[in-house]
Design a protein around this motif. Structure first.
Motif, short mmCIF file in Angstrom:
data_model
loop_
_atom_site.label_atom_id
_atom_site.label_comp_id
_atom_site.label_asym_id
_atom_site.label_seq_id
_atom_site.Cartn_x
_atom_site.Cartn_y
_atom_site.Cartn_z
N ALA A 88 0.82 -1.21 0.00
CA ALA A 88 0.00 0.00 0.00
C ALA A 88 0.85 1.26 0.00
CB ALA A 88 -0.92 0.00 1.21
N GLY A 89 2.16 1.10 0.01
CA GLY A 89 3.05 2.26 0.05
C GLY A 89 3.17 2.88 1.41
N THR A 90 2.64 2.22 2.43
CA THR A 90 2.66 2.78 3.78
C THR A 90 2.58 1.68 4.82
OG1 THR A 90 1.55 4.34 5.29
CG2 THR A 90 0.13 3.03 3.86
N CYS A 91 3.02 2.00 6.03
CA CYS A 91 2.84 1.10 7.18
C CYS A 91 1.92 1.75 8.20
CB CYS A 91 4.19 0.74 7.81
SG CYS A 91 5.18 2.16 8.30
N HIS A 92 1.20 2.78 7.78
CA HIS A 92 0.22 3.44 8.63
C HIS A 92 -1.18 2.95 8.28
CE1 HIS A 92 2.84 6.50 10.51
NE2 HIS A 92 3.52 6.41 9.37
#
Length: 205
Positions: free
Chosen positions: A112-116
């Motif tokens: 997803a392009g993020t770890c948030h």
């Protein structure tokens, strides 16, 4: 000290992809009771066919909630099977709060392009959904089966990803299957036990 979740299945029929263990047995009830005493989350692991079958998803969720004795907040699709936004929509409709299936089975990292965690979006209906996605960063089977990593290399790769998540104050989500402690997975299980205090130290530093 980690925020751990144990995801259980309520598959109605045994198949090539679903073990269909009994969620009404004394052994299952004992396991759930012990985990609840530990304060960990009991989550949902829908069966193989549910990603395109909202009715089956609802039926399995209701069965597992009856067996567990409490509502389920979220979980992960079996085999990470998703069809966006249909699967997210089904999760929203049955009242689940979060999904943690978003990763590539054959490659660890940030699909997803993020770890948030982020609020999901239904692009077909052009609306924000009442469902949070908690990206899955790394899965045991990805490293061993798809990437063919040696245990020591996988160990270091997991720590590398965890450090990257820490740098951006994100959430590092690790999926470890219960089978990954025995037979040819035993060295990986031993690595997992070594890994936990290292991750704990990383969080505390």
């Amino acid at each position: 000290g980690f925020n751990s979740g144990f995801y259980f299945m309520a598959a109605q029929k045994k198949s090539k992809y679903d073990s269909a263990y009994s969620i009404t047995s004394k052994k299952f009830r004992k396991t759930i009771t012990e985990l609840q005493k530990m304060g960990v989350e009991i989550g949902f692991h829908p069966s193989y066919a549910t990603f395109r079958n909202p009715e089956l998803l609802r039926a399995e969720k209701q069965s597992l909630e009856r067996a567990v004795g409490s509502p389920l907040r979220g979980g992960r699709q079996h085999y990470l099977r998703n069809e966006f936004p249909q699967t997210w929509r089904a999760w929203e409709q049955v009242g689940l709060e979060y999904d943690s299936s978003l990763t590539y089975a054959d490659c660890e990292g940030f699909r997803a392009g993020t770890c948030h965690p982020f609020q999901t979006f239904d692009h077909q209906e052009d609306r924000a959904m009442h469902l949070t996605e908690i990206p899955l960063i790394v899965m045991d089977g990805t490293l061993k089966n798809y990437r063919g990593m040696k245990v020591n290399d996988a160990h270091q790769r997991i720590l590398q990803l965890a450090r990257r998540c820490r740098e951006v104050e994100g959430i590092f989500t690790l999926l470890w299957h219960n089978r990954s402690f025995i037979n040819d997975w035993q060295p990986w299980g031993e690595m997992y036990y070594e890994l936990l205090p290292e991750l704990k130290a990383l969080i505390s530093s």
